[in-house]
Design an enzyme around this catalytic site. Structure first.
Site, PDB file in Angstrom:
ATOM      1  N   ASN A  61     -26.149 -15.396  22.406  1.00  0.00           N
ATOM      2  CA  ASN A  61     -26.126 -16.832  22.103  1.00  0.00           C
ATOM      3  C   ASN A  61     -25.637 -17.630  23.304  1.00  0.00           C
ATOM      4  O   ASN A  61     -24.732 -17.219  24.021  1.00  0.00           O
ATOM      5  CB  ASN A  61     -25.317 -17.152  20.839  1.00  0.00           C
ATOM      6  N   GLU A  63     -24.441 -21.384  24.113  1.00  0.00           N
ATOM      7  CA  GLU A  63     -24.034 -22.646  23.488  1.00  0.00           C
ATOM      8  C   GLU A  63     -24.032 -23.784  24.509  1.00  0.00           C
ATOM      9  O   GLU A  63     -24.162 -23.567  25.710  1.00  0.00           O
ATOM     10  CB  GLU A  63     -22.645 -22.470  22.857  1.00  0.00           C
ATOM     11  N   ASN A  64     -23.914 -24.988  23.979  1.00  0.00           N
ATOM     12  CA  ASN A  64     -23.886 -26.176  24.831  1.00  0.00           C
ATOM     13  C   ASN A  64     -22.983 -27.203  24.170  1.00  0.00           C
ATOM     14  O   ASN A  64     -22.901 -27.249  22.938  1.00  0.00           O
ATOM     15  CB  ASN A  64     -25.312 -26.731  24.992  1.00  0.00           C
ATOM     16  N   TYR A  67     -23.971 -29.641  20.738  1.00  0.00           N
ATOM     17  CA  TYR A  67     -24.093 -28.432  19.925  1.00  0.00           C
ATOM     18  C   TYR A  67     -25.518 -27.987  19.559  1.00  0.00           C
ATOM     19  O   TYR A  67     -25.834 -26.804  19.678  1.00  0.00           O
ATOM     20  CB  TYR A  67     -23.251 -28.543  18.646  1.00  0.00           C
ATOM     21  N   CYS A  72     -29.474 -19.294  19.442  1.00  0.00           N
ATOM     22  CA  CYS A  72     -28.972 -18.014  18.919  1.00  0.00           C
ATOM     23  C   CYS A  72     -29.467 -16.858  19.785  1.00  0.00           C
ATOM     24  O   CYS A  72     -30.523 -16.923  20.416  1.00  0.00           O
ATOM     25  CB  CYS A  72     -29.487 -17.774  17.501  1.00  0.00           C
ATOM     26  N   GLU A  74     -30.818 -14.056  18.861  1.00  0.00           N
ATOM     27  CA  GLU A  74     -32.114 -13.503  18.450  1.00  0.00           C
ATOM     28  C   GLU A  74     -33.267 -14.244  19.125  1.00  0.00           C
ATOM     29  O   GLU A  74     -34.219 -13.633  19.616  1.00  0.00           O
ATOM     30  CB  GLU A  74     -32.293 -13.617  16.926  1.00  0.00           C
ATOM     31  N   CYS A 110     -29.985 -16.372  11.253  1.00  0.00           N
ATOM     32  CA  CYS A 110     -30.042 -17.669  10.570  1.00  0.00           C
ATOM     33  C   CYS A 110     -31.496 -17.992  10.202  1.00  0.00           C
ATOM     34  O   CYS A 110     -32.436 -17.322  10.649  1.00  0.00           O
ATOM     35  CB  CYS A 110     -29.459 -18.765  11.469  1.00  0.00           C
ATOM     36  N   CYS A 113     -33.976 -18.509  13.140  1.00  0.00           N
ATOM     37  CA  CYS A 113     -34.363 -17.244  13.796  1.00  0.00           C
ATOM     38  C   CYS A 113     -35.305 -16.439  12.901  1.00  0.00           C
ATOM     39  O   CYS A 113     -36.224 -15.776  13.394  1.00  0.00           O
ATOM     40  CB  CYS A 113     -33.130 -16.420  14.142  1.00  0.00           C
TER      41      CYS A 113
HETATM   42  N1  THU Z   1     -25.526 -17.251  16.140  1.00  0.00           N
HETATM   43  C1  THU Z   1     -26.416 -16.353  16.660  1.00  0.00           C
HETATM   44  O1  THU Z   1     -26.549 -16.218  17.882  1.00  0.00           O
HETATM   45  N2  THU Z   1     -27.168 -15.635  15.803  1.00  0.00           N
HETATM   46  C2  THU Z   1     -27.084 -15.707  14.449  1.00  0.00           C
HETATM   47  O2  THU Z   1     -27.791 -14.993  13.749  1.00  0.00           O
HETATM   48  C3  THU Z   1     -26.163 -16.648  13.821  1.00  0.00           C
HETATM   49  C4  THU Z   1     -25.324 -17.465  14.732  1.00  0.00           C
HETATM   50  C5  THU Z   1     -24.688 -18.018  17.064  1.00  0.00           C
HETATM   51  C6  THU Z   1     -24.898 -19.496  17.083  1.00  0.00           C
HETATM   52  C7  THU Z   1     -23.578 -19.981  17.602  1.00  0.00           C
HETATM   53  O3  THU Z   1     -23.585 -19.912  19.024  1.00  0.00           O
HETATM   54  C8  THU Z   1     -22.572 -18.977  17.088  1.00  0.00           C
HETATM   55  O4  THU Z   1     -23.329 -17.828  16.719  1.00  0.00           O
HETATM   56  C9  THU Z   1     -21.751 -19.436  15.901  1.00  0.00           C
HETATM   57  O5  THU Z   1     -22.551 -19.923  14.901  1.00  0.00           O
END
Ligand code: THU
Length: 154
Positions: A61, A63-64, A67, A72, A74, A110, A113
């Protein structure tokens, strides 16, 4: 009136019951958590994708501070795989997450994804095996369609 029931089969496996390729995929997903950029959630996710040309590619993942701009693990892994090897079928994906000093007991992709997994499955006309890592047990779902029935399409 009719009723439609949708059943999802989940195989519950231990790490030692996996075949060698699946073990490697899980190891890569766990290792990929280390390169996550997750300064806001501190929740590090790793994903590893197995392609039919034998390649395994990973993502995590990203992030930025704005938000919704983050992505993610995946989707980072899947898009990287498709961008690098557009003609290779996606055979499997493994996902692992690390939080507060330990691996999380299973994380499931999620909705966004799942939609991307589902379309990748459609694109290559081949089911994607999804392995969700947990220290106690690993959930295996045979197809993205099982995780995302009635996905959006037109
Ligand atoms: N996240 C993923 O990378 N994959 C998932 O299946 C669920 C959530 C990340 C998004 C965010 O950077 C962090 O987990 C918390 O939600």
């Amino acid at each position: 009136m009719k009723e439609l029931k949708i059943v999802t089969k989940i195989v519950i496996s231990s790490y030692s019951e996996l075949n060698e390729k699946e073990k490697s995929l899980i190891d890569l997903a766990k290792n990929a958590t280390k390169n996550a950029y997750a300064p806001y959630s501190k929740f590090s996710v790793g994903a590893a994708v197995l392609l039919d040309n034998g390649e395994m590619v990973t993502g995590n993942n990203q992030e930025n501070i704005a938000y919704p701009s983050g992505l993610c693990a995946e989707r980072v892994a899947l898009y990287y795989a498709n961008a690098t090897f557009p003609n290779a079928k996606v055979e499997a994906i493994a996902v692992a997450a690390y939080f507060k000093g330990d691996f999380v007991e299973k994380i499931s992709p999620c909705g966004a994804c799942r939609q991307v997994l589902q379309e990748t499955e459609d694109r290559y006309k081949s089911p994607i095996r999804i392995l969700l890592y947990g220290k106690k047990e690993i959930y295996i779902v045979e197809s993205a369609n099982d995780l995302m029935p009635l996905s959006f399409s037109f």
